[in-house]
Motif scaffolding. Structure first.
Motif, mmCIF file in Angstrom:
data_model
loop_
_atom_site.group_PDB
_atom_site.id
_atom_site.type_symbol
_atom_site.label_atom_id
_atom_site.label_comp_id
_atom_site.label_asym_id
_atom_site.label_seq_id
_atom_site.Cartn_x
_atom_site.Cartn_y
_atom_site.Cartn_z
ATOM 1 N N ILE A 155 -57.974 -25.830 11.837
ATOM 2 C CA ILE A 155 -56.934 -25.992 12.854
ATOM 3 C C ILE A 155 -55.630 -25.341 12.385
ATOM 4 O O ILE A 155 -54.947 -24.665 13.158
ATOM 5 N N GLU A 156 -55.315 -25.512 11.118
ATOM 6 C CA GLU A 156 -54.097 -24.915 10.569
ATOM 7 C C GLU A 156 -54.166 -23.392 10.603
ATOM 8 O O GLU A 156 -53.165 -22.721 10.876
ATOM 9 N N LEU A 157 -55.352 -22.835 10.345
ATOM 10 C CA LEU A 157 -55.530 -21.384 10.397
ATOM 11 C C LEU A 157 -55.273 -20.861 11.799
ATOM 12 O O LEU A 157 -54.543 -19.875 11.985
ATOM 13 N N ILE A 158 -55.834 -21.516 12.792
ATOM 14 C CA ILE A 158 -55.644 -21.085 14.178
ATOM 15 C C ILE A 158 -54.168 -21.163 14.569
ATOM 16 O O ILE A 158 -53.624 -20.238 15.175
ATOM 17 N N GLU A 159 -53.504 -22.263 14.194
ATOM 18 C CA GLU A 159 -52.080 -22.404 14.511
ATOM 19 C C GLU A 159 -51.252 -21.348 13.791
ATOM 20 O O GLU A 159 -50.310 -20.796 14.367
ATOM 21 N N THR A 160 -51.586 -21.034 12.561
ATOM 22 C CA THR A 160 -50.853 -20.022 11.797
ATOM 23 C C THR A 160 -50.976 -18.648 12.430
ATOM 24 O O THR A 160 -50.034 -17.864 12.425
ATOM 25 N N ILE A 161 -52.127 -18.353 13.005
ATOM 26 C CA ILE A 161 -52.332 -17.056 13.657
ATOM 27 C C ILE A 161 -51.622 -16.999 15.004
ATOM 28 O O ILE A 161 -51.003 -15.986 15.342
ATOM 29 N N VAL A 162 -51.680 -18.073 15.779
ATOM 30 C CA VAL A 162 -51.214 -18.037 17.168
ATOM 31 C C VAL A 162 -49.712 -18.233 17.302
ATOM 32 O O VAL A 162 -49.072 -17.570 18.131
ATOM 33 N N LYS A 163 -49.111 -19.101 16.503
ATOM 34 C CA LYS A 163 -47.689 -19.425 16.693
ATOM 35 C C LYS A 163 -46.750 -18.220 16.634
ATOM 36 O O LYS A 163 -45.816 -18.146 17.436
ATOM 37 N N PRO A 164 -46.950 -17.248 15.744
ATOM 38 C CA PRO A 164 -46.043 -16.079 15.771
ATOM 39 C C PRO A 164 -46.210 -15.191 17.004
ATOM 40 O O PRO A 164 -45.320 -14.398 17.315
ATOM 41 N N LEU A 165 -47.314 -15.318 17.718
ATOM 42 C CA LEU A 165 -47.574 -14.474 18.878
ATOM 43 C C LEU A 165 -46.888 -14.953 20.150
ATOM 44 O O LEU A 165 -46.709 -14.172 21.078
ATOM 45 N N VAL A 166 -46.538 -16.225 20.208
ATOM 46 C CA VAL A 166 -46.097 -16.826 21.466
ATOM 47 C C VAL A 166 -44.587 -17.075 21.481
ATOM 48 O O VAL A 166 -43.937 -17.096 20.443
ATOM 49 N N ASP A 167 -44.052 -17.281 22.690
ATOM 50 C CA ASP A 167 -42.630 -17.592 22.861
ATOM 51 C C ASP A 167 -42.355 -19.083 22.707
ATOM 52 O O ASP A 167 -41.232 -19.483 22.435
ATOM 53 N N TYR A 168 -43.354 -19.914 22.916
ATOM 54 C CA TYR A 168 -43.210 -21.363 22.833
ATOM 55 C C TYR A 168 -44.170 -21.921 21.771
ATOM 56 O O TYR A 168 -45.190 -22.535 22.097
ATOM 57 N N PRO A 169 -43.854 -21.739 20.481
ATOM 58 C CA PRO A 169 -44.777 -22.197 19.430
ATOM 59 C C PRO A 169 -44.936 -23.711 19.380
ATOM 60 O O PRO A 169 -45.956 -24.202 18.887
ATOM 61 N N GLU A 170 -43.963 -24.445 19.910
ATOM 62 C CA GLU A 170 -44.081 -25.905 19.894
ATOM 63 C C GLU A 170 -45.155 -26.401 20.869
ATOM 64 O O GLU A 170 -45.602 -27.540 20.765
ATOM 65 N N ASP A 171 -45.582 -25.551 21.805
ATOM 66 C CA ASP A 171 -46.602 -25.928 22.778
ATOM 67 C C ASP A 171 -48.016 -25.556 22.346
ATOM 68 O O ASP A 171 -48.969 -25.786 23.087
ATOM 69 N N VAL A 172 -48.169 -24.983 21.164
ATOM 70 C CA VAL A 172 -49.495 -24.615 20.671
ATOM 71 C C VAL A 172 -50.192 -25.877 20.177
ATOM 72 O O VAL A 172 -49.699 -26.581 19.311
ATOM 73 N N LYS A 173 -51.339 -26.159 20.759
ATOM 74 C CA LYS A 173 -52.119 -27.339 20.376
ATOM 75 C C LYS A 173 -53.568 -26.906 20.160
ATOM 76 O O LYS A 173 -54.130 -26.160 20.946
ATOM 77 N N VAL A 174 -54.161 -27.403 19.090
ATOM 78 C CA VAL A 174 -55.563 -27.120 18.798
ATOM 79 C C VAL A 174 -56.279 -28.450 18.609
ATOM 80 O O VAL A 174 -55.845 -29.283 17.822
#
Length: 75
Positions: free
Chosen positions: A2-21
């Protein structure tokens, strides 16, 4: 994972606080459900799904030693 997925996705998006896995596991597979802000869905999928394919390739490679099948779904 889960941490790996969040680490990859959060820099790509404008709203990193809304990333949930979330993780769902059964006998033969593990499914990771990725949820992002509605404005960021296109950024995570990319043109013709290229970004999504790249994210899945990294996740599948990292989980290669797992005995279960891994799925990543973008909600």
């Amino acid at each position: 994972m889960i941490e790996l997925i969040e680490t990859i996705v959060k820099p790509l998006v404008d709203y990193p606080e809304d990333v949930k896995v979330s993780e769902t596991e059964d006998d033969r597979k593990i499914t990771y459900n990725l949820t992002v802000h509605k404005d960021d869905v296109g950024k995570v999928i990319g043109k013709q799904g290229r970004v999504a394919k790249a994210i899945r390739a990294v996740v599948y490679a990292a989980a290669n030693n797992e005995s279960k099948r891994i799925n990543l779904e973008i909600m």
